[in-house]
Design an enzyme around this catalytic site. Structure first.
Site, short mmCIF file in Angstrom:
data_model
loop_
_atom_site.label_atom_id
_atom_site.label_comp_id
_atom_site.label_asym_id
_atom_site.label_seq_id
_atom_site.Cartn_x
_atom_site.Cartn_y
_atom_site.Cartn_z
N ASP A 197 1.64 5.51 22.04
CA ASP A 197 0.24 5.37 21.64
C ASP A 197 -0.39 4.26 22.47
O ASP A 197 0.26 3.67 23.33
CB ASP A 197 0.08 5.17 20.12
CG ASP A 197 0.29 3.74 19.66
OD1 ASP A 197 0.73 2.89 20.47
OD2 ASP A 197 -0.01 3.44 18.49
N ASP A 247 5.30 5.13 10.75
CA ASP A 247 5.98 4.06 11.48
C ASP A 247 5.63 2.74 10.82
O ASP A 247 4.57 2.61 10.22
CB ASP A 247 5.54 4.03 12.96
CG ASP A 247 4.07 3.67 13.09
OD1 ASP A 247 3.22 4.58 13.09
OD2 ASP A 247 3.76 2.46 13.15
N CYS A 257 27.38 -3.88 1.64
CA CYS A 257 26.63 -3.05 2.59
C CYS A 257 27.58 -2.36 3.55
O CYS A 257 28.54 -2.95 4.04
CB CYS A 257 25.63 -3.90 3.37
SG CYS A 257 24.67 -2.90 4.53
N CYS A 265 26.62 -0.97 6.40
CA CYS A 265 26.14 -0.91 7.78
C CYS A 265 27.08 -1.70 8.69
O CYS A 265 27.76 -2.63 8.25
CB CYS A 265 24.69 -1.39 7.90
SG CYS A 265 24.46 -3.13 8.22
N HIS A 314 19.59 -4.45 9.87
CA HIS A 314 20.24 -4.07 8.60
C HIS A 314 19.19 -3.51 7.64
O HIS A 314 19.40 -2.46 7.02
CB HIS A 314 20.97 -5.27 7.97
CG HIS A 314 21.01 -5.25 6.48
ND1 HIS A 314 22.03 -4.66 5.77
CD2 HIS A 314 20.12 -5.71 5.56
CE1 HIS A 314 21.76 -4.75 4.48
NE2 HIS A 314 20.61 -5.38 4.32
#
Ligand SMILES: [Zn+2]
Length: 409
Positions: free
Chosen positions: A93, A254, A362, A364, A389
């Site tokens: 954009d 977004d 977590c 991740c 994260h």
């Protein structure tokens, strides 16, 4: 529902030494540093959003890219430059916020399309001009005439962008930018863009709106929306409303908010599926301006400050979730708060963070690799990793939404 991450050249250095707080001796930023999709097991987004004004600079000055980075992006193309895995889309954009103060956009639809084509974007948003203002009234009486002129200008630019795109037989999928200042005008912009042939439409200027105003606009838009038109919300997260947005035709958005809250928010630094926790603030002695001044003025001994900093980190690294160990951490954090002359105390919130120890649960890759370091508010390497994260937590939340299940089976 798809999530796009707006690029601002946020990378981390994979070989960073957390114990010594040092970069690897021969680190080459360009070559060695890694994006979120490279340090997590899976990309936490479906696409990246790259703004022309961040790459090329704008009226307000240089962009986030060095001359060398910019040249590399144009030479290698956006997919190779970002080392994007298959399936992650590159959406472009103009970054209209960067020229919001200008009377007209300093960039033409031809220059916009050149940028997308030269860098090999999958899709690109037509040139637009942000409208700053909103009313739920149907009448235009009393509203700033510039609101409407900017909306019309944006539609005109979208018409030019579409005809250029067709004329060049462009491989970049055109996304029409819709601006508006009321539910009625947003709906009119969407109607006009569909008539121009756009099947993807990005709704701009909604960041300052209340959720109820966004919903009112989406409801009015849904009355004119064709069933095969996809709507993208520019700069909006609001996970709790995503299912409602999806019901009204939104298929993607977004936002930098999950990432930036890691180090910009006062409280919501470390995200989990249920809630957000305060990160444990252990500023670097040589990186904290208040502390530096106090040391220079002779109010704090540099030696004491360095000792307190080291002891705090040591206590946190040996934290084992026991009550004694937690108290030891709180004591060290408390002492260090005093030395740093912190304007407010986070100790009560730290108790919660330590008691929950969310990094231990977590899944991740970042939390598994670095543990409690990610919960420490300190320097760009920890803070950005915590942001990555947070994006992986957002990705998981998105995957559990009704709207996600219904579109992706
Ligand atoms: Zn994590």
């Amino acid at each position: 529902m798809k999530f796009y991450f707006p690029d601002s050249q946020d990378l981390v250095s994979p070989a960073y030494d957390f114990v010594r707080d040092e970069y690897q001796a021969h680190r080459v930023r360009q070559r060695d540093d890694r994006y979120a999709h490279e340090v997590l097991a899976e990309a936490p987004y479906h696409g990246i959003l790259v703004s022309k004004s961040i790459v090329d600079g704008s009226i307000k000055g240089a962009g986030k890219y060095s001359t060398a980075q910019r040249a590399r992006l144009y030479r290698m193309g956006v997919h190779k430059f970002f080392r994007l895995p298959p399936g992650v889309e590159a959406l472009g954009d103009n970054g209209a916020f960067n020229y919001v103060d200008e009377a007209v956009p300093p960039v033409t639809p031809a220059e916009t399309l050149d940028f997308y084509e030269e860098c090999g974007f999958d899709a690109g948003v037509s040139t637009d001009h942000v409208v700053f203002g909103f009313t739920e009234n149907h009448e235009s009486d009393g509203v700033d005439p510039e609101w409407e002129s900017r909306r019309r200008l944006t539609l005109g630019l979208a018409a030019d962008f579409m005809s250029l795109s067709r004329g060049r037989n462009s491989t970049v999928e055109p996304v029409g930018a819709a601006q508006g200042w009321s539910p009625e005008t947003y709906a009119d912009s969407v109607r006009a863009l569909q008539e121009l042939g756009y099947q993807r439409i990005a709704l701009g200027g909604m960041v300052p709106l209340k959720t109820s105003q966004i919903l009112a606009s989406l409801e009015r838009i849904s009355e004119v929306l064709k069933s095969d038109t996809q709507l993208h919300l520019l700069g909006i997260t609001r996970v709790e409303s995503m299912d409602d947005f999806a019901d009204l035709g939104v298929t993607s958005f977004d936002s930098t908010s999950a990432f930036r809250q890691a180090f910009m928010d006062d409280r919501k630094n470390f995200h989990t599926a249920e809630r957000a926790y305060v990160a444990l603030r252990v500023p670097q002695v040589d990186g904290n301006p208040t502390l530096k001044r106090a040391i220079l003025a002779g109010n704090v001994s540099q030696k004491d400050a360095i000792t307190a900093e080291r002891e705090t980190l040591k206590a946190l690294r040996t934290y084992d979730s026991s009550a004694t160990s937690r108290q030891a951490c709180i004591d060290r954090l408390s002492e260090y708060e005093v030395i740093c002359q912190s304007k407010k105390s986070y100790l009560a919130a730290y108790e919660e963070t330590l008691a929950a120890a969310p990094w231990t649960r977590c899944e991740c890759k970042i939390c598994r690799d670095h543990g409690i370091e990610i919960a420490i508010f300190r320097g760009t390497e920890r803070n950005k990793r915590r942001g990555f994260h947070n994006m992986s937590v957002l990705a998981t939340k998105m995957s559990k939404l009704k709207s996600h299940r219904s579109t992706d089976g």
